[in-house]
Write a protein that holds these residues in place. Structure first.
Motif, PDB file in Angstrom:
ATOM      1  N   UNK A  83       0.824  -1.204   0.000  1.00 14.55           N
ATOM      2  CA  UNK A  83       0.000   0.000   0.000  1.00 14.55           C
ATOM      3  C   UNK A  83       0.864   1.262   0.000  1.00 14.55           C
ATOM      4  N   UNK A  84       1.945   1.270   0.789  1.00 17.33           N
ATOM      5  CA  UNK A  84       2.845   2.425   0.801  1.00 17.33           C
ATOM      6  C   UNK A  84       3.432   2.672  -0.585  1.00 17.33           C
ATOM      7  N   UNK A  85       3.791   1.602  -1.287  1.00 22.41           N
ATOM      8  CA  UNK A  85       4.362   1.736  -2.626  1.00 22.41           C
ATOM      9  C   UNK A  85       3.353   2.135  -3.689  1.00 22.41           C
ATOM     10  N   UNK A  86       2.068   1.941  -3.399  1.00 21.48           N
ATOM     11  CA  UNK A  86       1.014   2.245  -4.372  1.00 21.48           C
ATOM     12  C   UNK A  86       0.519   3.691  -4.280  1.00 21.48           C
ATOM     13  N   UNK A  87       0.846   4.362  -3.192  1.00 28.26           N
ATOM     14  CA  UNK A  87       0.367   5.747  -3.037  1.00 28.26           C
ATOM     15  C   UNK A  87       0.761   6.581  -4.244  1.00 28.26           C
ATOM     16  N   UNK A  88      -0.208   7.338  -4.747  1.00 27.30           N
ATOM     17  CA  UNK A  88       0.047   8.207  -5.886  1.00 27.30           C
ATOM     18  C   UNK A  88      -0.070   7.528  -7.243  1.00 27.30           C
ATOM     19  N   UNK A  89      -0.448   6.243  -7.265  1.00 24.10           N
ATOM     20  CA  UNK A  89      -0.608   5.550  -8.537  1.00 24.10           C
ATOM     21  C   UNK A  89      -1.782   6.161  -9.297  1.00 24.10           C
ATOM     22  N   UNK A  90      -1.578   6.629 -10.528  1.00 26.30           N
ATOM     23  CA  UNK A  90      -2.666   7.245 -11.283  1.00 26.30           C
ATOM     24  C   UNK A  90      -3.872   6.311 -11.420  1.00 26.30           C
ATOM     25  N   UNK A  91      -5.029   6.823 -11.063  1.00 25.31           N
ATOM     26  CA  UNK A  91      -6.275   6.078 -11.184  1.00 25.31           C
ATOM     27  C   UNK A  91      -6.678   5.309  -9.943  1.00 25.31           C
TER      28      UNK A  91
END
Length: 102
Positions: free
Chosen positions: A29-37
């Motif tokens: 989840x930390x690595x996914x922050x800011x993923x477009x969409x």
């Protein structure tokens, strides 16, 4: 919202170490922050079997989800959870488009 996409991925934790799924989810989840969409992500634990988990993510639309899924970062971003994936449910995941809602 109609047009949004929800993705449900199933996981199973070792009986002696269910906390490992929570820790892996937090890293992913930390690595996914800011993923477009990507609008949201939730870790769900079964109320019937505490060793069963699912991650429910919500995306703005199918093209944005597909772009991430087919991109180079996908496998890196989700690596921490991969060993817990429950393949005993066929694919182990589902992709659903919202077509109606209250």
């Amino acid at each position: 919202m109609i047009g949004h996409v929800r993705v449900l991925v199933h996981y199973t934790a070792p009986e002696q170490d269910q906390e490992s799924v929570l820790e892996a989810y937090r890293r992913v989840n930390d690595g996914m922050r800011g993923t477009p969409g990507l609008l949201s992500s939730q870790l769900l634990r079964s109320a019937l079997d505490t060793g069963e988990f699912a991650v429910l993510s919500e995306w703005t639309d199918l093209p944005r989800f597909r772009a991430w899924e087919e991109g180079t970062r996908h496998k890196q971003q989700t690596a921490a959870l991969r060993s817990y994936r429950d393949e005993g449910r066929g694919r182990g995941y589902g992709i659903y488009e919202v077509v109606d809602q209250l």
